[in-house]
Design an enzyme around this catalytic site. Structure first.
Site, PDB file in Angstrom:
ATOM      1  N   ASP A   1      -8.606  -5.327  -2.321  1.00  0.00           N
ATOM      2  CA  ASP A   1      -7.937  -5.269  -1.095  1.00  0.00           C
ATOM      3  C   ASP A   1      -8.147  -4.423   0.222  1.00  0.00           C
ATOM      4  O   ASP A   1      -8.097  -3.349  -0.196  1.00  0.00           O
ATOM      5  CB  ASP A   1      -6.159  -5.538  -1.178  1.00  0.00           C
ATOM      6  CG  ASP A   1      -5.577  -5.879   0.223  1.00  0.00           C
ATOM      7  OD1 ASP A   1      -5.991  -6.982   0.461  1.00  0.00           O
ATOM      8  OD2 ASP A   1      -5.068  -4.990   0.678  1.00  0.00           O
TER       9      ASP A   1
ATOM     10  N   ASP B   1       2.431  -7.027   2.121  1.00  0.00           N
ATOM     11  CA  ASP B   1       1.219  -6.206   2.715  1.00  0.00           C
ATOM     12  C   ASP B   1       1.749  -5.066   3.368  1.00  0.00           C
ATOM     13  O   ASP B   1       0.988  -4.868   4.392  1.00  0.00           O
ATOM     14  CB  ASP B   1       0.326  -7.080   3.588  1.00  0.00           C
ATOM     15  CG  ASP B   1      -1.148  -6.555   3.495  1.00  0.00           C
ATOM     16  OD1 ASP B   1      -1.370  -5.552   2.892  1.00  0.00           O
ATOM     17  OD2 ASP B   1      -1.710  -6.914   4.649  1.00  0.00           O
TER      18      ASP B   1
ATOM     19  N   HIS C   1       0.987   3.044   8.411  1.00  0.00           N
ATOM     20  CA  HIS C   1       0.068   4.036   9.125  1.00  0.00           C
ATOM     21  C   HIS C   1       0.782   4.996   9.931  1.00  0.00           C
ATOM     22  O   HIS C   1       1.610   4.738  10.717  1.00  0.00           O
ATOM     23  CB  HIS C   1      -1.053   3.218  10.328  1.00  0.00           C
ATOM     24  CG  HIS C   1      -2.080   2.379   9.071  1.00  0.00           C
ATOM     25  ND1 HIS C   1      -2.897   3.085   8.711  1.00  0.00           N
ATOM     26  CD2 HIS C   1      -2.113   1.016   8.864  1.00  0.00           C
ATOM     27  CE1 HIS C   1      -3.676   1.929   7.684  1.00  0.00           C
ATOM     28  NE2 HIS C   1      -3.216   0.891   8.014  1.00  0.00           N
TER      29      HIS C   1
ATOM     30  N   HIS D   1       0.853  -1.337  -0.042  1.00  0.00           N
ATOM     31  CA  HIS D   1      -0.050  -0.196   0.112  1.00  0.00           C
ATOM     32  C   HIS D   1       0.870   1.200   0.058  1.00  0.00           C
ATOM     33  O   HIS D   1       1.549   1.217   0.999  1.00  0.00           O
ATOM     34  CB  HIS D   1      -1.108   0.074   1.065  1.00  0.00           C
ATOM     35  CG  HIS D   1      -1.765  -1.242   1.316  1.00  0.00           C
ATOM     36  ND1 HIS D   1      -3.119  -1.159   0.679  1.00  0.00           N
ATOM     37  CD2 HIS D   1      -1.633  -2.509   1.717  1.00  0.00           C
ATOM     38  CE1 HIS D   1      -3.712  -2.326   0.936  1.00  0.00           C
ATOM     39  NE2 HIS D   1      -2.792  -3.143   1.325  1.00  0.00           N
ATOM     40  N   LEU D   2       0.794   1.865  -1.176  1.00  0.00           N
ATOM     41  CA  LEU D   2       1.624   3.224  -1.221  1.00  0.00           C
ATOM     42  C   LEU D   2       0.911   4.401  -0.771  1.00  0.00           C
ATOM     43  O   LEU D   2       1.524   5.465  -0.580  1.00  0.00           O
ATOM     44  CB  LEU D   2       2.364   3.238  -2.545  1.00  0.00           C
ATOM     45  CG  LEU D   2       3.059   2.255  -3.259  1.00  0.00           C
ATOM     46  CD1 LEU D   2       3.696   2.761  -4.520  1.00  0.00           C
ATOM     47  CD2 LEU D   2       4.402   2.057  -2.249  1.00  0.00           C
TER      48      LEU D   2
ATOM     49  N   HIS E   1      -9.044 -10.455  -0.702  1.00  0.00           N
ATOM     50  CA  HIS E   1      -8.854 -10.346   0.737  1.00  0.00           C
ATOM     51  C   HIS E   1      -9.977 -11.194   1.283  1.00  0.00           C
ATOM     52  O   HIS E   1     -11.205 -10.897   1.292  1.00  0.00           O
ATOM     53  CB  HIS E   1      -9.045  -9.198   1.106  1.00  0.00           C
ATOM     54  CG  HIS E   1      -8.841  -8.661   2.536  1.00  0.00           C
ATOM     55  ND1 HIS E   1      -8.111  -8.029   3.207  1.00  0.00           N
ATOM     56  CD2 HIS E   1     -10.047  -9.025   3.640  1.00  0.00           C
ATOM     57  CE1 HIS E   1      -8.386  -8.143   4.723  1.00  0.00           C
ATOM     58  NE2 HIS E   1      -9.365  -8.503   4.732  1.00  0.00           N
TER      59      HIS E   1
END
Lengths: 433, 347
Positions: free
Chosen positions: A154, A307, A311, A64-65, A181
Site C-alpha cells: 500500500d 487510510d 503527516h 498507517h501508524l 493500492h
C-alpha cells in the site's frame, strides 16, 4: 473483574441483534447478554449506556501508524490513542514504515510495541515486495507467522502484473488477502489530484480515474486466474466499484473498502490548494461519491476503512505538488459514517457491519462481534451528540484532516478492549478504570 | 471605484469592472515610460521584492522596471542564488522576507498555487508573476491591454490561443480575462494538449490550425516547451510545426487587420515563423512595453491599498505618515506628477 454495560441499544450484526440489552463482561470476555435490568443482582462495575449504542469494537483495516521510522508523524502509541478515541479497538497497519515491514523482525517489533502500549489491537500488514520496490516477493510466510494478517504494498501499486500473479498464488496457501493500492503509475503520471475540471482550473497535474479502473480490472482478472483473494484498498471511482460488483456476481474472492473522505468529499475540497485534501487515490467527482454510496448500500463495498495517513505539518505546509499524500481519519470515521445513516444510505446496523464484522471476516480476526465467549472489545457511542473537529485536539500526532471545523454528529463515549476501558468520555464519570 | 483585492493571485475571481479598472489604470501609467525622465515618486520609500524560482527575463525585468519607475526600491531574488539552495522552504523564505517589511512580494514559482500559499501567510500583498501551470495574470492583462489598443473594445472580438494549452498559465489567465470581457476564445492545438474541460469555460476547441484561425481578430501563440515531446504529447517538433506553426499562409485565414501576440520566449520555426513574428501584424514588442505599465498599475493598486489598511497602525507606532497622507486619496490621477505633493517631486 465484572462489568455490566446497561441501558444501551446493542447492535451486533454477526448475531443479527439490534435491541435494548444489557451486557455482562467477565475476565475480559463477553459473558452474557440479557434483558435490561437482568444483571441487577450481579456484583459488577456498572457502565451506564443510556442514550448510547453498544457495538462490537470498530475495526479499521487500513491505517498507517508510521512506526518504526516516522515517529515524528505518528507512533503506535499516538495512533492507537486516536484509534480508541474514534471507537476502534483494532487496526491493521500498512507496511510502508522505515524499515519497511517486509520481514518477520519488523512485524514482531510492531506487535510488541502495540502490546506494551496496550490500547487498540494492532495487526500488521506485511509488504508484498521487498522494500516495497515491486520486484521480489517479501518474506510473506515469516511475517504471517509473526502476526501479519494481510499482505500489501500500500502506498504503491504492484505495477508488475506477473509479481501480482505470483503473490496471489503464493498467499493462497496462507488464506490471507492481498490489499492493493490500485493506480497505474504511467497513467497517473505524477499527478497530485483528480484529473477533472478542478485540476484543469488549478493547473495541477491530474490523476485520471482510469488509472484506478484499469488496475482494478487487471487484479480482478488475476483473481479469476489464481483463485487468490484480492482486496481493493480505498476504492474511489465509479468504474472500479462497477468492476468489483461484477467480480462478486461472478463469485470471485474480491472484496473492497472505502475511506470516509471518498464517500464524503469531492475534488472541489482541493480548492485554494488545500494540501489537507491531497491524498492517493485523490478525491474524485460527485458522481464517484454517489457510486461509493451505491456500492456501500448494495454490499459491493464491504468495509469502511480510514487510510489514516498522518503527516507532519511541515510536509503539508508546502507547495501543493510537493505536499505529502494522505489525511488522518481515525477520530472522524465513525461520525462521517453516521452521516450515511442520517442520509438513509445505510441502516445503523449496516454501517456497524462495515466497521466491524466485515473487516474482521476479510482479515480473519475473531473480533467484530458481541458473541458470548468472545473478547470484550466494544464501543459505546451517542448517535445524537455533536462535536466540532478541532485538529489540534486530535490524539494523533498529526493534524492533517480535511474536516477541520466540521460539525459532526456521533460521539464515542467509551471504548473497551479485552474488557479493559481504554477510552472514556462519559460526562459524569472520571478517568478510565 | 477602488481595487479591493489584497493579493493579486489570478484573473479568476476578478469581475469585469475590476479588470477594466486595472486596465484603465495601466493605460494611464503607460505615458510615464514615454517621458524623458521615466520616474514618478508614487511608491517612494516602498520596497518590492521579486522572488523568482524560475528563470525569467521579461517578467522579472518588467516588474523591476515598473517598481523603479514608481520610485520603489526593487530587490530581486532568484532561487539559484538564495537560501533555497540550502533547503529553506518557500514558506520560511517568505516569512523572512516579509519580516523585512516589503510593500509587496512578487512571486514566480514552478508550483501551481505557490503564491496562494504565501497569501495565506497574509503578511504582505502577494503578486503572482506566474505559478506553475496555473495562472500568469499580469501577462493576461498586458495581452488584453495590447489587444484593446489595436482593436478597441474586447467585447465581441474573437481571439485564438494556439499551442500547449494544457500546460500554459498564460492560456488560463487569458481565457478567463478574455471571456470575462466578452470575447470569443478559440483554443487550437493537438488533442493531447487541449483538455476538454476548457469547453466549460466557454472556449471553442480546434485541432486544425487554419479552421481555428478563420475570421479571428487576434492570435495568441504560446511557447511550446520542448520537453513535452519526451512525454509523448506529440511525436516531434517537426510534426508539431507542420500542423501548428503560425506561418504567413495560415495567417491568411484570419481577419485582414489581425494582430499576433506571443508571451515569449519564442521558438522561431516551431510555433511561429520568423516572417510572422517580425512581420507587420506582430505586436509582440508592444506587449513587452505594455507589460511595464500593467505591472506599475498592479504594484500601485496593491501597495497603496495596503497603505490605506495599515495607516492607523503606523500612526499608533509613531511613524511619520504626514508625508504619505496626501496621496492616500489615491485615485487614477495620482500618478500624474502634478497632483503629487510638491515635496515629493524631485527627491
Amino acid at each position: 473483574m465484572r462489568r455490566v454495560v446497561q441501558n444501551g441499544t446493542v447492535i451486533d450484526p454477526v448475531n443479527g441483534l439490534e435491541a435494548n440489552l444489557d451486557l455482562l463482561t467477565e475476565e475480559g470476555v463477553i459473558r452474557e447478554l440479557g434483558q435490561p435490568g437482568g444483571f441487577a443482582s450481579v456484583e459488577a462495575q456498572r457502565i451506564d449506556a443510556s442514550g448510547c449504542v453498544v457495538v462490537p469494537g470498530l475495526i479499521d483495516m487500513h491505517v498507517h501508524l508510521r512506526e518504526p521510522g516516522y515517529e515524528y508523524k505518528e507512533t503506535v502509541l499516538t495512533g492507537t490513542q486516536a484509534a480508541v478515541a474514534g471507537g476502534f479497538t483494532a487496526v491493521a497497519c500498512m507496511a510502508n514504515t522505515n524499515p519497511v515491514n517486509d520481514n518477520g523482525a519488523v512485524t514482531r517489533f510492531i506487535v510488541e510495541q502495540a502490546r506494551s502500549v496496550g490500547l487498540a489491537r494492532v495487526f500488521p500488514i506485511g509488504a508484498l515486495s521487498k522494500g516495497l520496490h515491486g520486484e521480489e516477493l517479501a518474506e510473506i510466510g515469516e511475517m504471517i507467522e509473526a502476526g501479519a494478517v494481510a499482505i500489501s504494498d500500500d502506498g504503491r501499486p504492484v505495477m508488475d502484473a506477473n509479481l501480482m500473479r505470483r503473490a496471489l498464488e503464493y498467499c493462497s496457501m496462507f488464506d490471507v488477502p492481498i490489499s492493493v493500492h490500485e493506480e497505474d503509475l504511467h497513467l497517473s503520471s505524477g499527478g497530485s489530484m483528480n484529473e477533472g475540471p478542478t485540476s484543469v482550473r488549478l493547473g495541477i497535474r491530474g490523476v485520471p480515474s482510469v488509472a484506478e479502473d484499469v488496475m482494478v480490472a487487471r487484479d480482478i482478472a488475476l483473481a479469476r486466474l489464481t483463485g487468490g483473494r484480492v482486496h481493493i484498498a480505498h476504492i474511489s471511482t465509479r468504474r472500479a466499484v462497477d468492476s468489483v460488483r461484477q467480480a462478486k456476481a461472478e463469485g470471485l474472492a474480491v472484496t473492497t473498502e472505502v475511506a470516509p473522505h471518498h464517500f464524503t468529499l469531492t475534488e472541489e475540497a482541493v480548492e485554494g490548494y488545500n494540501t489537507n485534501a491531497k491524498m492517493s487515490p485523490p478525491l474524485r467527482l460527485a458522481d464517484d461519491v454517489a457510486a461509493m454510496k451505491e456500492g456501500l448500500r448494495d454490499g459491493t463495498i464491504d468495509a469502511i476503512a480510514t487510510d489514516h495517513a498522518p503527516h507532519h505539518r511541515d510536509e503539508k505546509e508546502v507547495e501543493f505538488d510537493q505536499a505529502a499524500h494522505g489525511v488522518t481519519g481515525l477520530e472522524t470515521a465513525l461520525s462521517l459514517t453516521l452521516r450515511l445513516v442520517q442520509d438513509g444510505v445505510l441502516s445503523l446496523s449496516e454501517a456497524v457491519q462495515k466497521l466491524t464484522m466485515n473487516p474482521a471476516r476479510i482479515l480473519g480476526l475473531p473480533y467484530g462481534t458481541l458473541s458470548v465467549g468472545r473478547p470484550a472489545d466494544l464501543t459505546l457511542f451517542d448517535t445524537q451528540a455533536s462535536w466540532q473537529v478541532k485538529p489540534l485536539a486530535s490524539r494523533s500526532r498529526s493534524q492533517n484532516t480535511p474536516f477541520a471545523g466540521w460539525e459532526l454528529t456521533g460521539k464515542v463515549r467509551l471504548t473497551m478492549v479485552d474488557g479493559r476501558i481504554v477510552y472514556d468520555d462519559r460526562e459524569q464519570e472520571g478517568q478510565p478504570a | 471605484m477602488t481595487f479591493s483585492q489584497r493579493h493579486f493571485l489570478g484573473i479568476e475571481g476578478l469581475s469585469r469592472d475590476e479588470l477594466l479598472f486595472v486596465l484603465n489604470t495601466a493605460e494611464s501609467f503607460r505615458e510615464i515610460s514615454e517621458r524623458e525622465v521615466k520616474k514618478v515618486p508614487t511608491l517612494r520609500g516602498k520596497t518590492i521584492i521579486n522572488l523568482f524560482y524560475e528563470s525569467s527575463t521579461r517578467t522579472r525585468s518588467s516588474f523591476e522596471i515598473a517598481a523603479k519607475r514608481l520610485s520603489a526600491d526593487a530587490i530581486n531574488i532568484s532561487a539559484s542564488t538564495s537560501s533555497v539552495n540550502k533547503g529553506e522552504t518557500l514558506m520560511d523564505t517568505a516569512r523572512n522576507l516579509c519580516a523585512m517589511r516589503p510593500a509587496a512580494l512578487v512571486l514566480r514559482h514552478p508550483a501551481s498555487g505557490a503564491p496562494h500559499l504565501l497569501a495565506r501567510l497574509n503578511q504582505c500583498p502577494v503578486i503572482n508573476a506566474g505559478d506553475g501551470t496555473h495562472e500568469h495574470p499580469t501577462q493576461a492583462l498586458l495581452d488584453v491591454m495590447t489587444i484593446r489598443e489595436h482593436l478597441g473594445d474586447i467585447h465581441g472580438k474573437t481571439v485564438a490561443i494556439v499551442g500547449d494549452i494544457l500546460h500554459s498559465r498564460v492560456a488560463r489567465s487569458n481565457i478567463l480575462a478574455l471571456t470575462t470581457l466578452g470575447a470569443q476564445v478559440r483554443l487550437i492545438g493537438p488533442p493531447t494538449l487541449l483538455p476538454p474541460e476548457f469547453s466549460r469555460w466557454g472556449a471553442e476547441r480546434h485541432t486544425d490550425l487554419r479552421a481555428g484561425l478563420a475570421g479571428v481578430d487576434a492570435i495568441m501563440m504560446l511557447r511550446l516547451q520542448r520537453e513535452r515531446q519526451t512525454r509523448n504529447f506529440f511525436p516531434s517538433l517537426d510534426e508539431y510545426a507542420r500542423r501548428f506553426c503560425l506561418t504567413v499562409e495560415a495567417l491568411r485565414e484570419a481577419k485582414p487587420n489581425v494582430i499576433i501576440l506571443h508571451p515569449g520566449p519564442m521558438n522561431r520555426g516551431v510555433e511561429i515563423d520568423s516572417r510572422v513574428a517580425d512581420g507587420p501584424y506582430s505586436v509582440i514588442l508592444e506587449q513587452v512595453t505594455n507589460g511595464v505599465a500593467v505591472r506599475m498599475a498592479v504594484l500601485y493598486l496593491l501597495t497603496t491599498q495596503e497603505r490605506l489598511a495599515t495607516r492607523d497602525q503606523s500612526v499608533a507606532n509613531g511613524q511619520a505618515v504626514g508625508q504619505e497622507g496626501s496621496d492616500v486619496q489615491a485615485e487614477p490621477s495620482v500618478w500624474d506628477e502634478h497632483t503629487l505633493p510638491k515635496r515629493a517631486v524631485g527627491q
